[in-house]
Design a protein around this motif. Sequence first.
Motif, PDB file in Angstrom:
ATOM      1  N   GLU A   1      -7.285   3.223  -1.058  1.00 55.51           N
ATOM      2  CA  GLU A   1      -8.704   2.999  -0.764  1.00 55.51           C
ATOM      3  C   GLU A   1      -8.917   1.611  -0.182  1.00 55.51           C
ATOM      4  O   GLU A   1      -9.678   1.429   0.782  1.00 55.51           O
ATOM      5  CB  GLU A   1      -9.535   3.171  -2.034  1.00 55.51           C
ATOM      6  CG  GLU A   1     -11.018   2.978  -1.815  1.00 55.51           C
ATOM      7  CD  GLU A   1     -11.831   3.051  -3.098  1.00 55.51           C
ATOM      8  OE1 GLU A   1     -13.048   2.801  -3.003  1.00 55.51           O
ATOM      9  OE2 GLU A   1     -11.283   3.341  -4.168  1.00 55.51           O
TER      10      GLU A   1
ATOM     11  N   LYS B   1      -7.746   1.482   3.443  1.00 55.14           N
ATOM     12  CA  LYS B   1      -8.672   2.246   4.288  1.00 55.14           C
ATOM     13  C   LYS B   1      -9.949   1.448   4.546  1.00 55.14           C
ATOM     14  O   LYS B   1     -10.429   1.374   5.684  1.00 55.14           O
ATOM     15  CB  LYS B   1      -8.998   3.574   3.601  1.00 55.14           C
ATOM     16  CG  LYS B   1      -9.987   4.420   4.309  1.00 55.14           C
ATOM     17  CD  LYS B   1      -9.330   5.212   5.387  1.00 55.14           C
ATOM     18  CE  LYS B   1     -10.324   6.241   5.923  1.00 55.14           C
ATOM     19  NZ  LYS B   1     -10.083   6.545   7.293  1.00 55.14           N
ATOM     20  N   ARG B   2     -10.487   0.820   3.510  1.00 58.97           N
ATOM     21  CA  ARG B   2     -11.715   0.042   3.677  1.00 58.97           C
ATOM     22  C   ARG B   2     -11.484  -1.190   4.544  1.00 58.97           C
ATOM     23  O   ARG B   2     -12.348  -1.560   5.348  1.00 58.97           O
ATOM     24  CB  ARG B   2     -12.284  -0.331   2.308  1.00 58.97           C
ATOM     25  CG  ARG B   2     -12.842   0.913   1.593  1.00 58.97           C
ATOM     26  CD  ARG B   2     -13.343   0.635   0.207  1.00 58.97           C
ATOM     27  NE  ARG B   2     -14.512  -0.230   0.236  1.00 58.97           N
ATOM     28  CZ  ARG B   2     -15.163  -0.633  -0.849  1.00 58.97           C
ATOM     29  NH1 ARG B   2     -14.730  -0.254  -2.041  1.00 58.97           N
ATOM     30  NH2 ARG B   2     -16.208  -1.406  -0.757  1.00 58.97           N
TER      31      ARG B   2
ATOM     32  N   CYS C   1       0.824  -1.224   0.000  1.00 60.02           N
ATOM     33  CA  CYS C   1       0.000   0.000   0.000  1.00 60.02           C
ATOM     34  C   CYS C   1       0.851   1.265   0.000  1.00 60.02           C
ATOM     35  O   CYS C   1       0.307   2.367   0.000  1.00 60.02           O
ATOM     36  CB  CYS C   1      -0.941   0.007   1.198  1.00 60.02           C
ATOM     37  SG  CYS C   1      -2.367  -1.062   0.961  1.00 60.02           S
TER      38      CYS C   1
ATOM     39  N   ILE D   1     -10.213   0.022  -7.580  1.00 58.88           N
ATOM     40  CA  ILE D   1      -9.958   0.348  -6.179  1.00 58.88           C
ATOM     41  C   ILE D   1      -8.446   0.451  -6.024  1.00 58.88           C
ATOM     42  O   ILE D   1      -7.716  -0.500  -6.322  1.00 58.88           O
ATOM     43  CB  ILE D   1     -10.540  -0.704  -5.227  1.00 58.88           C
ATOM     44  CG1 ILE D   1     -12.068  -0.774  -5.398  1.00 58.88           C
ATOM     45  CG2 ILE D   1     -10.180  -0.403  -3.779  1.00 58.88           C
ATOM     46  CD1 ILE D   1     -12.750  -1.846  -4.577  1.00 58.88           C
ATOM     47  N   THR D   2      -8.001   1.608  -5.569  1.00 57.57           N
ATOM     48  CA  THR D   2      -6.563   1.829  -5.389  1.00 57.57           C
ATOM     49  C   THR D   2      -6.090   1.203  -4.083  1.00 57.57           C
ATOM     50  O   THR D   2      -6.894   0.859  -3.211  1.00 57.57           O
ATOM     51  CB  THR D   2      -6.241   3.328  -5.357  1.00 57.57           C
ATOM     52  OG1 THR D   2      -6.873   3.907  -4.208  1.00 57.57           O
ATOM     53  CG2 THR D   2      -6.676   4.038  -6.635  1.00 57.57           C
TER      54      THR D   2
ATOM     55  N   THR E   1       0.013   4.369  -2.909  1.00 58.23           N
ATOM     56  CA  THR E   1      -1.421   4.470  -2.646  1.00 58.23           C
ATOM     57  C   THR E   1      -2.290   4.577  -3.896  1.00 58.23           C
ATOM     58  O   THR E   1      -3.454   4.226  -3.858  1.00 58.23           O
ATOM     59  CB  THR E   1      -1.730   5.666  -1.727  1.00 58.23           C
ATOM     60  OG1 THR E   1      -1.254   6.862  -2.349  1.00 58.23           O
ATOM     61  CG2 THR E   1      -1.093   5.491  -0.365  1.00 58.23           C
ATOM     62  N   GLN E   2      -1.730   5.053  -5.005  1.00 56.98           N
ATOM     63  CA  GLN E   2      -2.525   5.202  -6.228  1.00 56.98           C
ATOM     64  C   GLN E   2      -2.494   3.960  -7.118  1.00 56.98           C
ATOM     65  O   GLN E   2      -3.170   3.915  -8.150  1.00 56.98           O
ATOM     66  CB  GLN E   2      -2.064   6.430  -7.010  1.00 56.98           C
ATOM     67  CG  GLN E   2      -2.313   7.737  -6.271  1.00 56.98           C
ATOM     68  CD  GLN E   2      -3.766   7.903  -5.855  1.00 56.98           C
ATOM     69  OE1 GLN E   2      -4.677   7.738  -6.651  1.00 56.98           O
ATOM     70  NE2 GLN E   2      -3.978   8.205  -4.582  1.00 56.98           N
TER      71      GLN E   2
END
Length: 70
Positions: A34, A37-38, A15, A30-31, A18-19
Amino acid sequence: MNREQSMYGYLKESCAKTQAVKIKYFNRTITAGELCKRIENTAGFLQAVGVKKGDSVGIALPNIPEAVIS
């Protein structure tokens, strides 16, 4: 490969970018940011409802992003 590391540990390492796209599902992406975070939000929810380390939780979902996130 560190055989003592969890699947989440490997994901957290990846991660850093992040992009970077981690999941493509139909027309959605979905990056890494993201996704992480989820996953952390889901873990927080599970802890809030009383799931503790060592507990077993069953996940019954089709092959959708929420299955990976859970």
